[in-house]
Design a protein around this motif. Structure first.
Motif, short mmCIF file in Angstrom:
data_model
loop_
_atom_site.label_atom_id
_atom_site.label_comp_id
_atom_site.label_asym_id
_atom_site.label_seq_id
_atom_site.Cartn_x
_atom_site.Cartn_y
_atom_site.Cartn_z
N SER A 129 -8.78 -1.47 8.50
CA SER A 129 -9.26 -0.12 8.83
C SER A 129 -8.90 0.28 10.26
CB SER A 129 -10.77 -0.02 8.63
OG SER A 129 -11.45 -0.64 9.70
N ARG A 130 -8.63 -0.70 11.11
CA ARG A 130 -8.26 -0.41 12.50
C ARG A 130 -6.74 -0.31 12.69
NH1 ARG A 130 -11.00 1.91 16.61
NH2 ARG A 130 -13.10 1.93 15.81
N PHE A 131 -6.02 -1.28 12.11
CA PHE A 131 -4.58 -1.38 12.41
C PHE A 131 -3.69 -1.37 11.18
CE2 PHE A 131 -6.81 -4.23 15.57
CZ PHE A 131 -6.84 -3.28 16.59
N GLY A 132 -4.24 -1.33 9.99
CA GLY A 132 -3.41 -1.52 8.79
C GLY A 132 -3.45 -0.35 7.82
N ALA A 133 -3.53 -0.68 6.54
CA ALA A 133 -3.38 0.30 5.46
C ALA A 133 -4.50 1.34 5.43
CB ALA A 133 -3.32 -0.43 4.12
N GLY A 134 -5.63 1.03 6.07
CA GLY A 134 -6.75 1.97 6.06
C GLY A 134 -6.99 2.58 7.43
N MET A 135 -5.94 2.62 8.24
CA MET A 135 -6.10 3.07 9.63
C MET A 135 -6.76 4.45 9.67
SD MET A 135 -3.51 2.29 12.59
CE MET A 135 -2.21 3.47 12.51
N ASP A 136 -7.80 4.56 10.48
CA ASP A 136 -8.54 5.80 10.70
C ASP A 136 -9.31 6.28 9.48
OD1 ASP A 136 -7.62 5.85 13.31
OD2 ASP A 136 -5.79 6.92 12.73
N CYS A 137 -9.45 5.43 8.44
CA CYS A 137 -10.24 5.83 7.28
C CYS A 137 -11.69 5.40 7.48
CB CYS A 137 -9.71 5.18 6.01
SG CYS A 137 -8.10 5.78 5.55
N ARG A 138 -12.61 6.31 7.20
CA ARG A 138 -14.04 5.98 7.35
C ARG A 138 -14.66 5.53 6.03
NH1 ARG A 138 -17.07 7.38 11.40
NH2 ARG A 138 -18.75 8.20 10.11
N ASN A 139 -13.87 5.66 4.95
CA ASN A 139 -14.37 5.24 3.64
C ASN A 139 -13.30 4.44 2.92
OD1 ASN A 139 -17.10 6.75 3.24
ND2 ASN A 139 -15.71 8.24 4.17
N MET A 140 -13.54 3.16 2.78
CA MET A 140 -12.50 2.28 2.29
C MET A 140 -13.10 1.16 1.44
SD MET A 140 -10.09 0.13 4.86
CE MET A 140 -9.96 -1.60 4.61
N VAL A 141 -12.40 0.84 0.36
CA VAL A 141 -12.77 -0.32 -0.44
C VAL A 141 -11.63 -1.31 -0.33
CG1 VAL A 141 -13.19 -1.18 -2.78
CG2 VAL A 141 -14.20 0.99 -2.06
N CYS A 142 -11.95 -2.58 -0.09
CA CYS A 142 -10.91 -3.59 0.11
C CYS A 142 -11.11 -4.71 -0.91
CB CYS A 142 -11.06 -4.12 1.54
SG CYS A 142 -9.78 -5.26 2.02
N LEU A 143 -10.04 -5.10 -1.57
CA LEU A 143 -10.08 -6.24 -2.50
C LEU A 143 -9.12 -7.30 -2.02
CD1 LEU A 143 -10.72 -3.66 -4.55
CD2 LEU A 143 -10.41 -5.44 -6.24
N ALA A 144 -9.56 -8.54 -2.02
CA ALA A 144 -8.68 -9.67 -1.65
C ALA A 144 -8.53 -10.56 -2.88
CB ALA A 144 -9.29 -10.43 -0.50
N LEU A 145 -7.33 -10.54 -3.46
CA LEU A 145 -7.08 -11.35 -4.65
C LEU A 145 -6.52 -12.68 -4.22
CD1 LEU A 145 -5.24 -8.61 -6.79
CD2 LEU A 145 -7.69 -8.99 -6.54
N GLY A 146 -7.26 -13.74 -4.46
CA GLY A 146 -6.79 -15.08 -4.09
C GLY A 146 -7.18 -16.04 -5.18
N THR A 147 -7.60 -17.25 -4.80
CA THR A 147 -8.13 -18.21 -5.77
C THR A 147 -9.29 -17.54 -6.51
OG1 THR A 147 -7.71 -19.80 -4.03
CG2 THR A 147 -8.85 -20.60 -5.96
N GLY A 148 -10.11 -16.81 -5.74
CA GLY A 148 -11.16 -15.95 -6.32
C GLY A 148 -10.82 -14.50 -6.02
N VAL A 149 -11.80 -13.61 -6.18
CA VAL A 149 -11.60 -12.20 -5.80
C VAL A 149 -12.70 -11.83 -4.82
CG1 VAL A 149 -11.63 -9.80 -6.58
CG2 VAL A 149 -10.45 -11.52 -7.95
N GLY A 150 -12.31 -11.43 -3.61
CA GLY A 150 -13.29 -11.01 -2.60
C GLY A 150 -13.25 -9.51 -2.44
#
Ligand code: ZN
Length: 317
Positions: A129-150
């Motif tokens: 949300s600060r430096f990446g794909a959601g830069m300057d967005c105040r409303n964001m959902v993030c999914l981390a797909l790995g061994t599990g899903v975060g």
């Protein structure tokens, strides 16, 4: 949120099940120095490793970067982290004996600096949300797909933590109430369809009668899918259906500007995102869909560590 950057630095610590990554990070995300140590989870020596890594980073700062003010220590960690108390509310057997560790108090007492600790996906979301794909967005959902899903949710500019750090556990959102039993107690959780473990297990179940056909890993299944193999297609179509159902519901609940997906299969880019977006477009309300981008995470392997460090400016100043 306050506005930074300035010239100051913080120590970022990313605690995972097998390794701990440390770094000296400037407030604009620039990394001056990094270090990786093994977690030594089986020996229950996690905190010793955390202290050792921070001590080494402090030496680097004292010797060559002391002109930059050191603002504190930010930690991102595996497990359910109680952000306000700074404790590990729950950690699986991946890190035995880690549950209930008062990490914030221990590190504060030892180094006499401000310390913040949060779940690893929450700090990843902070970095995006600060430096990446959601830069300057105040409303964001993030999914981390790995061994599990975060998962993590930023709503109206704030990371959601919940009453004891469990908010945003998107991997255990059910996308199929008649689905297989999940370790959490529910049925048909997203993690069963979209985690590396889930993708691998479902493929093996599907090909159980044909031993020669069985896959060696989740990556192997994904490669078979890309080459058009039938069983792999069946598995990954369910992955896309599961992700689509979960993300459509998340869009309806949080009305975000951006959904950022990182890790595992998300690194494939368009071969995943094109069918996923089209699936979501059939499930989500058009009035909310028009406002939201569904995009891959942009920051690489150090994003958890950078996100961990950023907490120092985010909450401390
Ligand atoms: Zn579950």
């Amino acid at each position: 949120m306050i506005s930074y950057p300035d010239d100051s630095v913080a120590i970022g610590v990313d605690i995972g099940g097998t390794k701990i990554r440390f770094g000296l990070v400037r407030s604009d995300g620039l990394i001056f120095h990094t270090l990786v140590l093994p977690t030594k989870a089986a020996e229950q020596r996690v905190m010793e490793q955390v202290y050792a890594g921070i001590e080494q980073i402090l030496l680097v700062w004292e010797n060559s970067l002391a002109s930059h003010r050191l603002n504190g220590i930010g930690i991102g960690s595996a497990g359910q982290i109680d952000f306000l108390r700074g404790t590990v509310h729950f950690a699986s057997e991946l890190i035995p004996g880690y549950t209930a560790t008062p990490v914030k108090d221990l590190v504060t007492q030892r180094f006499n600096l401000p310390v913040y600790i949060d779940n690893d996906v929450n700090v990843l979301a902070l970095a995006e949300s600060r430096f990446g794909a959601g830069m300057d967005c105040r409303n964001m959902v993030c999914l981390a797909l790995g061994t599990g899903v975060g998962g993590a949710v930023i709503a109206d500019g704030r990371l959601l933590h919940g009453v004891n750090g469990g908010a945003g556990e998107i991997g255990h959102m059910s996308v199929n109430m008649n689905g297989p039993a999940c370790i959490c107690g529910s049925y048909g959780c997203l993690e069963i369809y979209a985690s590396g473990t889930g993708i691998f297990n479902r493929y093996q179940e599907l090909t159980v009668l044909n031993i020669k056909k069985q896959a060696t890993s989740a990556n192997d299944v994904v490669e078979r899918w890309l080459s058009g193999e039938m069983a792999a297609r069946q598995v990954i179509e369910m992955t896309i259906a599961g992700l689509g159902a979960a993300i459509a519901s998340l869009i309806h609940i949080f009305n975000p500007e951006v959904v950022v997906i990182g890790g595992g299969i998300a690194e494939l880019g368009e071969p995943l995102f094109a069918p996923l977006r089209s699936r979501i477009s059939t499930l989500a309300m058009p009035s909310m869909l028009e406002a939201v981008r569904i995009v891959p995470a942009e920051l690489g392997g150090s994003s958890n560590m950078v996100g961990a460090a950023i907490q120092v400016w985010e909450y401390g100043m």
